[in-house]
Design a protein around this motif. Sequence first.
Motif: not given
Length: 411
Positions: A32, A41, A45
């Motif tokens: 990232c 994220l 995730e």
Amino acid sequence: MKILVVDDDKFNLMIAKDLLEDQLEHSGILLCRNPLEVMDLLASEEIGVVLLDIVMPHLDGISLLQQIRSKPQYDDLQIIMFSAVTDHDSFQRCFESGANDYVSKPINPPEFIARMRAAVKMRNNVKNFKATQAYLAQTEKLVSIGELAAGVAHEINNPLGFVGSNLGTITRYLQTLEQYINSCRELGRQIGDSQVAREELAARQQQVDALAQKINLEYVLSDLKPVIEESREGVVRIEKIVRSLRNFARSSLDEEVLPNSMEQILDEALQILQNEIKYVATVEKDCQPAELVACDKGQLVQVLVNVLHNAAQAIKAQAKDHLGTIRIEIYSEEASTICRITDNGPGIKPEHLRRVFDPFFTTKDVGSGTGLGLSIAYGIVKKYGGEMLVDSEWGAGARFTIKLPAVRPAS
């Protein structure tokens, strides 16, 4: 478990990615370059380790670190700061903000891999520890239910007994009313028949009146409503007990953190322990209007069940010829909601007081307790940002205080 590398420099990202893919076992490497995307994220995730650059545009690494640590769900995330910055103030700010480690730039491969391996191992150890905690908490719940099973069965059987008896009474009343209604119907049919003589109608009316006296119609009608209402209350009582048990026995893995009323949580705990307490102590409640607390309701019920059960057991152990007292106070204090439970049992010996919340510590006979109840309760309260305190004078009872952050309504 995935590893997230956050750096605005593409070259650093690729070096870190190549080293991690070559040297570490993992389920994925995420890269990232925009720090503003990190929170999304993390939410989408399964990330266990974050490698976080300090100097970045739009949002610096330390501010992002503080933002991550402000979310309780990311407490177990391993965060390693990643930067060429080496001044002591930056180091201090990183660790004070919740960083787990620090890796310098330019990357030194052996040091980098060693620190990342340590972070991955720590994250796995934390996950295993959490799973063990959840297992022990669930085991303690089942032990508690086993200990209380006879009392809970009694609390269910009692209303179940009078509900069954009332249903028998209602059945007899309905048979009686059916007989009376059929008699009234026959009278009505005869009234509508112009060929039936008035003398015959009068005789039929006397029969209906005699039947009403015989079956005690006025009493049946006056008693039917209270019997039904009593039965309804019995069913509601059973429903409350079963719901409280279901919430209490729910797996610790099914955590649902919501704003809850401490008084409602107390009522569920007392519902479960009703038979355990009522023969040994009188419960005095002083529940003031209090702010809600953010918690999993079932877990906090477990906290109160453990404390109240210990209080009842302590009073029972004195074998007195009169009931003891358990006093429960709930109130708000500044930004906290307090639940204080005081018993007039024998209290806690000074040498045992500092070990009350230690795992497996118990003063009960072998086989009479796991020594996990108060330890688990303490851990649950701490998990929700609260405090659990105990004070006692030997021979004069004990007092447990549970203090949790209050949930303020949105303005």
